[in-house]
Scaffold this motif. Sequence first.
Motif, mmCIF file in Angstrom:
data_model
loop_
_atom_site.group_PDB
_atom_site.id
_atom_site.type_symbol
_atom_site.label_atom_id
_atom_site.label_comp_id
_atom_site.label_asym_id
_atom_site.label_seq_id
_atom_site.Cartn_x
_atom_site.Cartn_y
_atom_site.Cartn_z
ATOM 1 N N GLU A 1 -6.389 -4.535 4.514
ATOM 2 C CA GLU A 1 -7.221 -4.459 3.320
ATOM 3 C C GLU A 1 -6.531 -5.099 2.124
ATOM 4 O OE1 GLU A 1 -10.354 -4.177 1.064
ATOM 5 O OE2 GLU A 1 -10.322 -3.698 3.213
ATOM 6 N N ARG A 2 -5.220 -4.895 2.024
ATOM 7 C CA ARG A 2 -4.473 -5.507 0.923
ATOM 8 C C ARG A 2 -4.498 -7.020 1.047
ATOM 9 N NH1 ARG A 2 -3.017 -6.181 -3.965
ATOM 10 N NH2 ARG A 2 -0.808 -6.306 -4.475
ATOM 11 N N LEU A 3 -4.287 -7.553 2.242
ATOM 12 C CA LEU A 3 -4.330 -9.001 2.439
ATOM 13 C C LEU A 3 -5.720 -9.553 2.129
ATOM 14 C CD1 LEU A 3 -2.269 -9.399 5.746
ATOM 15 C CD2 LEU A 3 -1.562 -10.038 3.425
ATOM 16 N N ARG A 4 -6.739 -8.812 2.524
ATOM 17 C CA ARG A 4 -8.117 -9.265 2.260
ATOM 18 C C ARG A 4 -8.367 -9.345 0.758
ATOM 19 N NH1 ARG A 4 -10.181 -5.850 5.394
ATOM 20 N NH2 ARG A 4 -10.257 -7.223 7.228
ATOM 21 N N SER A 5 -7.869 -8.377 0.028
ATOM 22 C CA SER A 5 -8.061 -8.379 -1.429
ATOM 23 C C SER A 5 -7.304 -9.527 -2.085
ATOM 24 C CB SER A 5 -7.598 -7.046 -2.032
ATOM 25 O OG SER A 5 -6.175 -6.938 -2.017
ATOM 26 N N LEU A 6 -6.280 -10.050 -1.398
ATOM 27 C CA LEU A 6 -5.479 -11.154 -1.934
ATOM 28 C C LEU A 6 -5.994 -12.510 -1.474
ATOM 29 C CD1 LEU A 6 -1.956 -9.540 -1.435
ATOM 30 C CD2 LEU A 6 -3.133 -9.920 -3.611
ATOM 31 N N GLY A 7 -7.148 -12.528 -0.799
ATOM 32 C CA GLY A 7 -7.768 -13.796 -0.433
ATOM 33 C C GLY A 7 -7.411 -14.319 0.939
ATOM 34 N N ALA A 8 -6.711 -13.533 1.746
ATOM 35 C CA ALA A 8 -6.397 -13.986 3.104
ATOM 36 C C ALA A 8 -7.685 -14.091 3.921
ATOM 37 C CB ALA A 8 -5.423 -13.033 3.775
ATOM 38 N N ARG A 9 -7.726 -15.062 4.820
ATOM 39 C CA ARG A 9 -8.892 -15.235 5.693
ATOM 40 C C ARG A 9 -8.828 -14.185 6.810
ATOM 41 N NH1 ARG A 9 -8.999 -18.544 1.483
ATOM 42 N NH2 ARG A 9 -8.291 -20.676 1.871
ATOM 43 N N GLU A 10 -9.975 -13.942 7.429
ATOM 44 C CA GLU A 10 -10.024 -12.942 8.487
ATOM 45 C C GLU A 10 -9.147 -13.343 9.673
ATOM 46 O OE1 GLU A 10 -11.320 -9.905 8.357
ATOM 47 O OE2 GLU A 10 -11.806 -10.367 6.267
ATOM 48 N N PRO B 1 0.834 -1.216 0.000
ATOM 49 C CA PRO B 1 0.000 0.000 0.000
ATOM 50 C C PRO B 1 0.864 1.260 0.000
ATOM 51 C CG PRO B 1 -0.732 -1.580 1.677
ATOM 52 C CD PRO B 1 0.577 -2.085 1.150
ATOM 53 N N ALA B 2 0.332 2.327 -0.558
ATOM 54 C CA ALA B 2 1.085 3.587 -0.620
ATOM 55 C C ALA B 2 1.413 4.100 0.779
ATOM 56 C CB ALA B 2 0.282 4.632 -1.395
ATOM 57 N N GLN B 3 0.482 3.925 1.688
ATOM 58 C CA GLN B 3 0.701 4.298 3.085
ATOM 59 C C GLN B 3 0.577 3.034 3.934
ATOM 60 O OE1 GLN B 3 1.555 7.346 4.175
ATOM 61 N NE2 GLN B 3 1.551 8.089 2.038
ATOM 62 N N ILE B 4 1.629 2.715 4.668
ATOM 63 C CA ILE B 4 1.626 1.494 5.461
ATOM 64 C C ILE B 4 0.934 1.744 6.802
ATOM 65 C CG2 ILE B 4 3.056 -0.235 6.616
ATOM 66 C CD1 ILE B 4 3.171 -0.461 3.634
ATOM 67 N N SER B 5 -0.072 0.941 7.078
ATOM 68 C CA SER B 5 -0.737 0.969 8.382
ATOM 69 C C SER B 5 -1.387 -0.388 8.588
ATOM 70 C CB SER B 5 -1.807 2.065 8.432
ATOM 71 O OG SER B 5 -2.887 1.747 7.574
ATOM 72 N N ASP B 6 -1.832 -0.644 9.805
ATOM 73 C CA ASP B 6 -2.533 -1.904 10.058
ATOM 74 C C ASP B 6 -3.723 -2.046 9.116
ATOM 75 O OD1 ASP B 6 -0.715 -2.074 12.097
ATOM 76 O OD2 ASP B 6 -2.194 -2.241 13.716
#
Length: 413
Positions: free
Chosen positions: A381-390, A371-376
């Motif tokens: 959100e990036r992991l979620r878009s890549l299919g990571a589970r909650e 992400p352009a700005q790194i934060s939790d």
Amino acid sequence: MTESSESTTEAVVPLLEPREGIPPVVTSRQGLEATVEAFTKGDGPVAVDAERASGYRYGGRAYLVQLRRAGAGSALIDPIACPDLSELDAAVADAEIVLHAASQDLPCLAEVGFRPRRMFDTELAGRLLGYERVGLGTMVETVLGLRLEKGHSAADWSTRPLPEDWLRYAALDVEVLVELRDVLHDELVASGKLAWAQEEFAAILAMPPAPPRSDPWRRTSGIHKVRNVRALAIVRELWTMRDQIAREGDIAPGRVLPDAAIITAALEMPRTKKALTDITAFTGRSARRHMGAWLDAVHRARTLADSELPAPSTPGEGPPPANRWPDRDPAAAKRLAAARAVVAALADEHRMPTENLLQPEAVRRLTWEPPAQISDETVAERLRSLGAREWQIGLAAHPLAKALDRLETKGIL
């Protein structure tokens, strides 16, 4: 040592016969209706397994389906004689379906109309619990203290009639699967991982069928040895011809012509039938039977116009192989190393394989294009878009964000 309790008994007991004996194979409409009725009246989870003929037949269809349920006993169904199991599927629609390595069996079960709504995967449960070896035989022995013989797993299950010892093996595969599920379920509860497992099971069931591969011939084993596009064209033409012959004959492609033959022909570019037959890998009976077709394929590749030749490689989606990152993008390589260290530490803490803690592809894509700005929040959100589970995001987003932010703060990137 696993995170789970070591429940192996001191004396391992061989599991030699199904409790009610080997059930007759269901091959008729009448037999299938009786099975549906029995499983409708049964109770509790339904153990399911399927046997394929990988390496013998084209594709991955099921040639035997095994089921077991309390109150119904075990059933062996021939899906060639009974190709529609949708009524059985409807009869157990509300039941939890217990499988081992579900992703292997779900596609061939779906082909015959059996699609679980709820599932428990004993192999995946074992991974989440930290078992070092998660094959069915090993899990049954470790958890239940019973020994399963696994001698027919690679058999040609398209054989008819199926030998009695194969049927015994098949019936035993579901004999204690529900008992294994029950122990693993309790261990998941005790370790606080049941919700994680349930999320994994639901994600597997919701996964759409894999799309057809683009340029599947590029997966020919040994293709990395082929350096020019004319030789690649030979690989493509031979692979395509082999696939056609294999599909029409319902034979595994490797039995028609081994990958080694395709690669050798591409490297040597034989011009005559004798030159082709001099290649050792073309001396098998099946390869000799289609010698004319192979020679035609090679000739076709040799005479293609330059515009018809394949590209040297197909641009893949996503990042390049990780070993190229230090040259392509040194900053990304450092991000990847830091992220992998975080995931490895978390996996060790929670005693499971790193690939189950977080999918390696998600780690690669996150660190290649962060992400352009790194934060939790942005990492989550990036992991979620890549299919990571909650549950994975809950564990990994904060430490990953912290590690990536540290690299930026220190000016390492």
